[in-house]
Design an enzyme around this catalytic site. Sequence first.
Site, PDB file in Angstrom:
ATOM      1  N   TYR A 176       9.408   4.522 -10.356  1.00 16.34           N
ATOM      2  CA  TYR A 176      10.075   5.385  -9.369  1.00 16.34           C
ATOM      3  C   TYR A 176      10.664   6.644 -10.017  1.00 16.34           C
ATOM      4  O   TYR A 176      10.682   7.712  -9.404  1.00 16.34           O
ATOM      5  CB  TYR A 176      11.147   4.587  -8.602  1.00 16.34           C
ATOM      6  CG  TYR A 176      10.529   3.608  -7.626  1.00 16.34           C
ATOM      7  CD1 TYR A 176      10.326   2.272  -7.975  1.00 16.34           C
ATOM      8  CD2 TYR A 176      10.066   4.042  -6.390  1.00 16.34           C
ATOM      9  CE1 TYR A 176       9.700   1.391  -7.106  1.00 16.34           C
ATOM     10  CE2 TYR A 176       9.447   3.174  -5.503  1.00 16.34           C
ATOM     11  CZ  TYR A 176       9.255   1.843  -5.870  1.00 16.34           C
ATOM     12  OH  TYR A 176       8.630   0.976  -5.000  1.00 16.34           O
ATOM     13  N   GLY A 222      -0.622  10.948   9.331  1.00 10.97           N
ATOM     14  CA  GLY A 222      -0.759  10.639   7.909  1.00 10.97           C
ATOM     15  C   GLY A 222      -0.391   9.234   7.513  1.00 10.97           C
ATOM     16  O   GLY A 222       0.109   9.000   6.412  1.00 10.97           O
ATOM     17  N   THR A 223      -0.665   8.272   8.403  1.00 11.57           N
ATOM     18  CA  THR A 223      -0.427   6.881   8.011  1.00 11.57           C
ATOM     19  C   THR A 223      -1.626   6.034   8.386  1.00 11.57           C
ATOM     20  O   THR A 223      -2.232   6.201   9.436  1.00 11.57           O
ATOM     21  CB  THR A 223       0.850   6.293   8.641  1.00 11.57           C
ATOM     22  OG1 THR A 223       0.935   4.898   8.315  1.00 11.57           O
ATOM     23  CG2 THR A 223       0.888   6.455  10.146  1.00 11.57           C
ATOM     24  N   SER A 224      -1.947   5.097   7.482  1.00  8.19           N
ATOM     25  CA  SER A 224      -3.114   4.227   7.724  1.00  8.19           C
ATOM     26  C   SER A 224      -2.762   3.108   8.706  1.00  8.19           C
ATOM     27  O   SER A 224      -3.614   2.310   9.075  1.00  8.19           O
ATOM     28  CB  SER A 224      -3.576   3.619   6.396  1.00  8.19           C
ATOM     29  OG  SER A 224      -2.514   2.845   5.834  1.00  8.19           O
ATOM     30  N   GLN A 251       7.736   6.734   7.059  1.00  8.83           N
ATOM     31  CA  GLN A 251       7.562   5.656   6.082  1.00  8.83           C
ATOM     32  C   GLN A 251       7.708   6.225   4.673  1.00  8.83           C
ATOM     33  O   GLN A 251       7.741   5.469   3.697  1.00  8.83           O
ATOM     34  CB  GLN A 251       6.187   5.004   6.221  1.00  8.83           C
ATOM     35  CG  GLN A 251       5.960   4.343   7.575  1.00  8.83           C
ATOM     36  CD  GLN A 251       4.522   3.933   7.741  1.00  8.83           C
ATOM     37  OE1 GLN A 251       4.120   2.829   7.368  1.00  8.83           O
ATOM     38  NE2 GLN A 251       3.720   4.813   8.301  1.00  8.83           N
ATOM     39  N   ASN A 252       7.759   7.537   4.590  1.00  8.30           N
ATOM     40  CA  ASN A 252       7.803   8.187   3.283  1.00  8.30           C
ATOM     41  C   ASN A 252       9.202   8.111   2.685  1.00  8.30           C
ATOM     42  O   ASN A 252      10.202   8.150   3.414  1.00  8.30           O
ATOM     43  CB  ASN A 252       7.376   9.657   3.399  1.00  8.30           C
ATOM     44  CG  ASN A 252       5.952   9.785   3.902  1.00  8.30           C
ATOM     45  OD1 ASN A 252       5.158   8.836   3.815  1.00  8.30           O
ATOM     46  ND2 ASN A 252       5.616  10.937   4.459  1.00  8.30           N
ATOM     47  N   VAL A 253       9.237   8.032   1.372  1.00  7.15           N
ATOM     48  CA  VAL A 253      10.533   8.009   0.689  1.00  7.15           C
ATOM     49  C   VAL A 253      10.859   9.396   0.117  1.00  7.15           C
ATOM     50  O   VAL A 253      11.945   9.613  -0.395  1.00  7.15           O
ATOM     51  CB  VAL A 253      10.551   6.926  -0.433  1.00  7.15           C
ATOM     52  CG1 VAL A 253      10.503   5.530   0.186  1.00  7.15           C
ATOM     53  CG2 VAL A 253       9.420   7.118  -1.439  1.00  7.15           C
ATOM     54  N   HIS A 270      11.486   3.138   4.970  1.00 10.87           N
ATOM     55  CA  HIS A 270      11.261   2.481   3.678  1.00 10.87           C
ATOM     56  C   HIS A 270      12.155   3.009   2.573  1.00 10.87           C
ATOM     57  O   HIS A 270      11.860   2.846   1.394  1.00 10.87           O
ATOM     58  CB  HIS A 270       9.790   2.602   3.277  1.00 10.87           C
ATOM     59  CG  HIS A 270       8.873   1.895   4.228  1.00 10.87           C
ATOM     60  ND1 HIS A 270       7.537   2.208   4.346  1.00 10.87           N
ATOM     61  CD2 HIS A 270       9.102   0.908   5.135  1.00 10.87           C
ATOM     62  CE1 HIS A 270       6.992   1.423   5.259  1.00 10.87           C
ATOM     63  NE2 HIS A 270       7.929   0.630   5.769  1.00 10.87           N
ATOM     64  N   ARG A 280       7.848   9.086 -10.023  1.00 11.05           N
ATOM     65  CA  ARG A 280       7.570   9.648  -8.681  1.00 11.05           C
ATOM     66  C   ARG A 280       8.675  10.619  -8.263  1.00 11.05           C
ATOM     67  O   ARG A 280       8.430  11.643  -7.635  1.00 11.05           O
ATOM     68  CB  ARG A 280       7.426   8.515  -7.651  1.00 11.05           C
ATOM     69  CG  ARG A 280       6.154   7.700  -7.862  1.00 11.05           C
ATOM     70  CD  ARG A 280       6.064   6.542  -6.900  1.00 11.05           C
ATOM     71  NE  ARG A 280       6.019   7.008  -5.519  1.00 11.05           N
ATOM     72  CZ  ARG A 280       6.308   6.206  -4.491  1.00 11.05           C
ATOM     73  NH1 ARG A 280       6.666   4.954  -4.705  1.00 11.05           N
ATOM     74  NH2 ARG A 280       6.234   6.660  -3.253  1.00 11.05           N
TER      75      ARG A 280
HETATM   76  N1  APR Z   1      -3.385  14.754   6.069  1.00 10.14           N
HETATM   77  C1  APR Z   1      -3.210  13.726   6.940  1.00 10.14           C
HETATM   78  N2  APR Z   1      -3.495  12.436   6.644  1.00 10.14           N
HETATM   79  C2  APR Z   1      -3.995  12.201   5.424  1.00 10.14           C
HETATM   80  C3  APR Z   1      -4.228  13.215   4.454  1.00 10.14           C
HETATM   81  C4  APR Z   1      -3.891  14.543   4.834  1.00 10.14           C
HETATM   82  N3  APR Z   1      -4.057  15.574   3.995  1.00 10.14           N
HETATM   83  N4  APR Z   1      -4.737  12.632   3.336  1.00 10.14           N
HETATM   84  C5  APR Z   1      -4.826  11.312   3.604  1.00 10.14           C
HETATM   85  N5  APR Z   1      -4.397  11.056   4.850  1.00 10.14           N
HETATM   86  C6  APR Z   1      -4.293   9.770   5.553  1.00 10.14           C
HETATM   87  C7  APR Z   1      -5.249   8.704   5.083  1.00 10.14           C
HETATM   88  O1  APR Z   1      -6.499   8.802   5.768  1.00 10.14           O
HETATM   89  C8  APR Z   1      -4.490   7.440   5.476  1.00 10.14           C
HETATM   90  O2  APR Z   1      -4.770   7.065   6.821  1.00 10.14           O
HETATM   91  O3  APR Z   1      -3.003   9.271   5.290  1.00 10.14           O
HETATM   92  C9  APR Z   1      -3.024   7.853   5.380  1.00 10.14           C
HETATM   93  C10 APR Z   1      -2.330   7.304   4.138  1.00 10.14           C
HETATM   94  O4  APR Z   1      -2.289   5.915   4.255  1.00 10.14           O
HETATM   95  P1  APR Z   1      -1.516   5.071   3.132  1.00 10.14           P
HETATM   96  O5  APR Z   1      -1.927   5.565   1.798  1.00 10.14           O
HETATM   97  O6  APR Z   1      -1.710   3.629   3.492  1.00 10.14           O
HETATM   98  O7  APR Z   1       0.010   5.486   3.327  1.00 10.14           O
HETATM   99  P2  APR Z   1       1.033   4.947   4.414  1.00 10.14           P
HETATM  100  O8  APR Z   1       0.327   4.620   5.692  1.00 10.14           O
HETATM  101  O9  APR Z   1       2.129   5.927   4.474  1.00 10.14           O
HETATM  102  O10 APR Z   1       1.562   3.586   3.740  1.00 10.14           O
HETATM  103  C11 APR Z   1       2.591   2.909   4.438  1.00 10.14           C
HETATM  104  O11 APR Z   1       2.777   1.379   2.579  1.00 10.14           O
HETATM  105  O12 APR Z   1       2.817   1.110   0.318  1.00 10.14           O
HETATM  106  C12 APR Z   1       3.598   1.152   1.426  1.00 10.14           C
HETATM  107  O13 APR Z   1       5.858   1.723   1.535  1.00 10.14           O
HETATM  108  C13 APR Z   1       4.594   2.273   1.344  1.00 10.14           C
HETATM  109  O14 APR Z   1       5.401   3.699   3.113  1.00 10.14           O
HETATM  110  C14 APR Z   1       4.224   3.178   2.504  1.00 10.14           C
HETATM  111  C15 APR Z   1       3.498   2.229   3.446  1.00 10.14           C
END
Ligand code: APR
Length: 230
Positions: free
Chosen positions: A53, A170-172, A86-88, A104, A56
């Site tokens: 951390y 921007g979240t999976s 969800q971002n820190v 988070h 980061r």
């Molecule tokens: N713009 C928008 N979305 C994007 C970009 C971009 N430039 N680049 C990547 N992505 C998308 C990817 O396609 C994916 O769907 O952002 C998403 C990132 O997903 P993850 O890496 O899984 O991140 P996140 O969803 O924030 O993870 C959730 O998991 O590890 C834990 O605590 C951590 O908060 C985090 C949580």
Amino acid sequence: MKKLVVLSGAGISAESGIRTFRDMGGLWEEYDIMEVASPQGWENNPELVQNFYNERRKQLLECSPNKAHYGLVKLEKYFDVEIITQNVDDLHERAGSSKVLHLHGELRKAQSSVDPGLVYDIEGWEIKMRDTCEKGSQLRPNVVWFGEPVPAMMPAMDITRGSDIFVVAGTSLNVYPAASLLDYVPKGVPVYVIDPADLSVPFNVNAHIIKEKAGKGIEILFEKLTGEKM
Ligand code: APR
């Protein structure tokens, strides 16, 4: 003003140079989640976790908000915008967003390792292995690790229940309980999903897909919702 609620993830900070977790080259390709982001990992090797951390945090200090963060600030002129992230990282705050709820935790804060309610701002980028809280216990990152409770979920659910427009950026949607917020979006409320990848969204969601990176995607959303150029 209508309430516009945003659920953001690592992808919204990608264009600021911050790595995501599950993309190609993401953090979880290089690090074992259980080693660096779990209470067991902290128990086994606190220095490894602290360094993960600290690195980061150091990188974050060199990053700036991007067009997507600033676009959400501009939407505050038209909507009551509440961000659930969800971002820190603190890029939403540094861009000027006025309502940001971290599910988070916050990378730039430290917490007591015996009393999670004791949270402190971090000067600089490092928590050292001898920094202690007022109760004398070792300071740890103010981050919710896998397997730990997510106390911000309750207020996040209430905010989501009150949304007139919901944006996923921007979240999976891989991680729970965060991803379950979609279940609390009132029926019929439009859900704009901004992501360059194809995401699986629950069938009962009134989804509007914007298959773009966040910067371009928020720009498209802005024009769609306001009729103005961002
Ligand atoms: N713009 C928008 N979305 C994007 C970009 C971009 N430039 N680049 C990547 N992505 C998308 C990817 O396609 C994916 O769907 O952002 C998403 C990132 O997903 P993850 O890496 O899984 O991140 P996140 O969803 O924030 O993870 C959730 O998991 O590890 C834990 O605590 C951590 O908060 C985090 C949580």
